[in-house]
Design an enzyme around this catalytic site. Sequence first.
Site: not given
Ligand code: GLY
Length: 380
Positions: A134, A156, A198, A240, A250, A254, A258, A261, A265, A277
Site C-alpha cells: 500500500r 504521475k 517536451e 512543470k 489534473e 495540468r 498534454n 499529446h 499519442h 515519444h
Molecule cells: N507529462 C504530463 C504530466 O505530468 O501531467
Amino acid sequence: MSERLPILYNKQPCYDIVFTQTFEELVQELQAIDSKKQDGQMKNYLESRRICIITDTKVDELYGDEVLNLLRGKCLKAVKYAFPNGEEHKTLDTVKGIYSFLIKEGFDRKDLLVALGGGVVGDTTGYVAATYLRGVDFVQVPTTLLAQTDSSIGGKTGVDFDGYKNMVGAFKMPRLVYMNLAVLKTLDDRQFFSGFAEVMKHGLIRDALLYQWLIENMYEICDRDLDVLQEMLLRSCTVKKLVVEKDPTELGDRALLNFGHTIGHAIEKYKNFELCHGECIALGAVAAAYISWKRGMLSMEEYYEIRDMYVPFNLPISIENIDPAEILRLTKSDKKMESGQIKFVLLKKIGKAVLDRTVTDEEILAAIGEIYYSGEDAHA
Ligand code: GLY
C-alpha cells in the site's frame, strides 16, 4: 554547481529536484530526506532502510553498478533489479516481477525504491512504490532528457495496458528527484532530441521567454553543453513545477501539459511505438499549432516558426504512411477524452496554452493532413 528546485504539494514542501553533473551527491541527498534532529542527533534517512535500485538493462550496463556501489554500506542493504529496456516492458508483468523480487528480498514498508532510468523505469517504479504494501517511498534518478524534464516530476506513475499508454496508474510523489546531467552525454541522438520535444512544449504552453531562449541557445543545446543543459532543465522544470503545484491531480490546468499529446499519442499507437515519444509529440504539437493558427490564435509566421523549430533538433514535422481517418479514430480512444469530448490543447499565443473542447473532426483531419507527407507536394 548544483542547483535545487523545491516542489510543493498542497502548498507544503514535498520534494526537491536536484540538478547536478555527478552521482557523487546522491547519498548525501538521500540521507537528508526528512532531515530533522532526534534527541539532538540529525536523523539519517538511509541507515535504517533497505534500498532497491530499479532500472532497465541498458541503463544498468552504464550506471547500475556505480549507483549501487555508492549506496552499499550506507543503508541496511542495497540491491538492484533490472528489467528489459523498452516501452513494451512498461506493463503489469514487469510490475509483478518487481513485486516478487521485493518480497524475496524482504522489503517492508519503511524501505526505499530508487528509479534509475528513463520514463518507463520512473513510471513503472513509481507505480510499484504506490502499490507495494500500500505504498513505499521512492526517489527518481532520471537518466533521459525526457524523464528529467517531464516524467520524473509531478507524481504521475503507471504502466501501459492493452496498447493504451499509462492506462493503469496512480499519483505518488517521489521523495527526491536527483538529476545527474552528465548522463545526457551518453544518450543516443534520437533519445536526446525526443526529450527536447517536451522542453519545447514547456516553452510553448507557459513561458515565451524559455521558447525564445531555446532558439537563441540552439547550437549549445545540440552540442550538449552541460551548463547550458542545466539552465535549460532548470527553466523547463520550473514550468512543470508551476503547473503541477497548482493542479497536482489534473483536475484542471495540468491537462495543458498534454499539448501535442492528443494527436501525438494517436500516432504513437498507430505506429506501434516504433517512433520515440518525443517524435510523436513534435508531430502532435505541429498539428495543434496548425489548428491554433487556423483559428486565428497564432499568426502564420508564428506557426511556421514553431514548426521549423523542431527541425534543427532532429524532430519530425511530417510523417509518411499513416491513415488520417485511423489517427482521428485513435485520438478519440485516448484517455484525454472527457464525457465523449476531446480535451484539446491549443495555443492562445506563444507561452499561453488553453484547453478547448470544441475542436471538430474536420479541424483534426486538416491538422493531420498538414503533417501527413503523402509523397505529393501537400501545399501544391
Ligand atoms: N507529462 C504530463 C504530466 O505530468 O501531467
